[in-house]
Design a protein around this motif. Structure first.
Motif, short mmCIF file in Angstrom:
data_model
loop_
_atom_site.label_atom_id
_atom_site.label_comp_id
_atom_site.label_asym_id
_atom_site.label_seq_id
_atom_site.Cartn_x
_atom_site.Cartn_y
_atom_site.Cartn_z
N ARG A 51 0.83 -1.19 0.00
CA ARG A 51 0.00 0.00 0.00
C ARG A 51 0.87 1.25 0.00
O ARG A 51 1.93 1.29 0.62
CB ARG A 51 -0.91 -0.01 1.23
CG ARG A 51 -1.93 -1.12 1.25
CD ARG A 51 -2.82 -1.01 2.46
NE ARG A 51 -3.54 0.26 2.49
CZ ARG A 51 -4.31 0.64 3.51
NH1 ARG A 51 -4.45 -0.16 4.57
NH2 ARG A 51 -4.93 1.80 3.47
N ARG A 52 0.39 2.29 -0.67
CA ARG A 52 1.11 3.56 -0.70
C ARG A 52 0.82 4.34 0.57
O ARG A 52 -0.30 4.34 1.08
CB ARG A 52 0.70 4.39 -1.92
CG ARG A 52 1.08 3.78 -3.24
CD ARG A 52 0.78 4.76 -4.37
NE ARG A 52 -0.64 5.02 -4.51
CZ ARG A 52 -1.41 4.44 -5.42
NH1 ARG A 52 -0.89 3.58 -6.26
NH2 ARG A 52 -2.69 4.72 -5.49
N GLU A 95 0.72 8.45 -2.12
CA GLU A 95 -0.61 8.51 -2.72
C GLU A 95 -0.87 9.88 -3.33
O GLU A 95 -1.40 10.00 -4.44
CB GLU A 95 -1.67 8.20 -1.65
CG GLU A 95 -3.10 8.23 -2.15
CD GLU A 95 -3.42 7.10 -3.11
OE1 GLU A 95 -4.36 7.26 -3.91
OE2 GLU A 95 -2.73 6.07 -3.06
N GLN A 96 -0.47 10.94 -2.61
CA GLN A 96 -0.66 12.29 -3.12
C GLN A 96 0.15 12.51 -4.39
O GLN A 96 -0.34 13.10 -5.35
CB GLN A 96 -0.27 13.31 -2.06
CG GLN A 96 -0.49 14.76 -2.49
CD GLN A 96 -0.08 15.74 -1.42
OE1 GLN A 96 0.45 15.37 -0.38
NE2 GLN A 96 -0.34 17.02 -1.66
N TYR A 141 1.14 10.23 -6.51
CA TYR A 141 0.54 9.44 -7.59
C TYR A 141 -0.67 10.17 -8.18
O TYR A 141 -0.85 10.20 -9.40
CB TYR A 141 0.14 8.07 -7.05
CG TYR A 141 -0.39 7.13 -8.11
CD1 TYR A 141 0.47 6.47 -8.98
CD2 TYR A 141 -1.76 6.89 -8.23
CE1 TYR A 141 -0.01 5.60 -9.95
CE2 TYR A 141 -2.25 6.03 -9.20
CZ TYR A 141 -1.37 5.39 -10.06
OH TYR A 141 -1.86 4.54 -11.02
N ARG A 142 -1.49 10.74 -7.33
CA ARG A 142 -2.68 11.46 -7.81
C ARG A 142 -2.27 12.70 -8.61
O ARG A 142 -2.94 13.07 -9.59
CB ARG A 142 -3.56 11.87 -6.63
CG ARG A 142 -4.15 10.69 -5.88
CD ARG A 142 -4.95 9.79 -6.79
NE ARG A 142 -5.08 8.44 -6.24
CZ ARG A 142 -5.57 7.41 -6.91
NH1 ARG A 142 -5.97 7.57 -8.16
NH2 ARG A 142 -5.63 6.21 -6.36
N SER A 174 -3.31 -0.35 -7.41
CA SER A 174 -3.94 -0.68 -6.14
C SER A 174 -5.32 -1.24 -6.44
O SER A 174 -5.84 -1.08 -7.55
CB SER A 174 -4.05 0.57 -5.26
OG SER A 174 -5.00 1.46 -5.79
N ASP A 178 -7.54 1.48 -7.66
CA ASP A 178 -7.26 1.85 -9.04
C ASP A 178 -7.80 0.79 -10.00
O ASP A 178 -8.22 1.11 -11.12
CB ASP A 178 -5.76 2.02 -9.26
CG ASP A 178 -5.21 3.22 -8.50
OD1 ASP A 178 -5.95 4.21 -8.33
OD2 ASP A 178 -4.05 3.17 -8.06
#
Length: 216
Positions: A3-4, A9-10, A12-13, A203, A206
């Motif tokens: 998991r990120r 995560e930020q 990647y977004r 993920s 995703d």
């Protein structure tokens, strides 16, 4: 897949926001982009594109092509009969057959077939496009793509410069298979000719987004 964390995560977004702009250069007049998803080919899929499906790529602009070494002329002549017999292709086929019989091949069978329909199918065409990759990629082992969906087409776009790697009609790809609880990042793309290709998202969330985007 691990998991990120919140920062990863930020980041990647933020990448996704930038990637949304890449397919715009390839849209036809009046064509609307619904969204993009980052995907990779299933890890149990053959990692290198078979030689018979490779295309000769033009030189990369600004990069000098590799020059053959001196003293190879005689060796080339000696190997010519073997080239005519396509020994490399035969060895490649033999290696693939042995892989299918190996322990890894058994694990892949339990994992579920990553490609159904063969190289000549729509799913096979999808793999060829991704493995061929953008112009800068020369090894035919490319693994990832941005999948961009419009109301007309499904485009495969390079993450770095937006180069178009492949395109499919919307009617050719608009379904996904049943999700596997033990493989939450996996999505099976189901094509109009009945062929199937397993891809993986970054993920489970995703993967949900990818399935929804493909189904429209």
């Amino acid at each position: 897949m691990a998991r990120r964390g919140p920062k990863a995560e930020q980041a990647y977004r933020q990448h996704l926001v930038g990637w949304m702009r890449l397919p715009e250069a390839h849209l036809e007049p009046g064509e609307r982009l619904f969204g993009v998803c980052d995907l990779g080919l299933d890890p149990y899929l053959r990692r290198e594109l078979p030689r018979r499906y490779r295309v000769e790529k033009p030189p990369v602009p600004g990069r000098e092509p590799a020059r053959p070494g001196k003293g190879r002329g005689c060796l080339t002549v000696l190997l010519l009969p073997f080239q005519l017999l396509n020994v490399a292709g035969w060895v490649e086929e033999l290696g693939e057959a042995l892989f299918e019989k190996s322990f890894k091949g058994l694990r892949r069978a339990l994992h579920g077939r990553p490609l159904v329909g063969g190289w000549g199918s729509l799913a096979g065409r999808f793999v060829i496009a991704v493995r061929t990759g953008p112009l800068r990629h020369r090894a035919f082992r490319h693994n990832r793509a941005l999948l961009a969906v419009t109301e007309r087409r499904v485009l495969l776009v390079d993450h770095d410069n937006g180069e178009l790697m492949g395109a499919f009609g919307r009617a050719e790809l608009h379904r996904t298979g049943v999700r596997r609880s033990r493989q939450p990042e996996r999505v099976d793309l189901v094509f109009a000719d009945g062929s199937l290709l397993a891809v993986v998202a970054d993920s489970p969330a995703d993967a949900d987004s990818l399935s929804a985007l493909v189904r429209g």
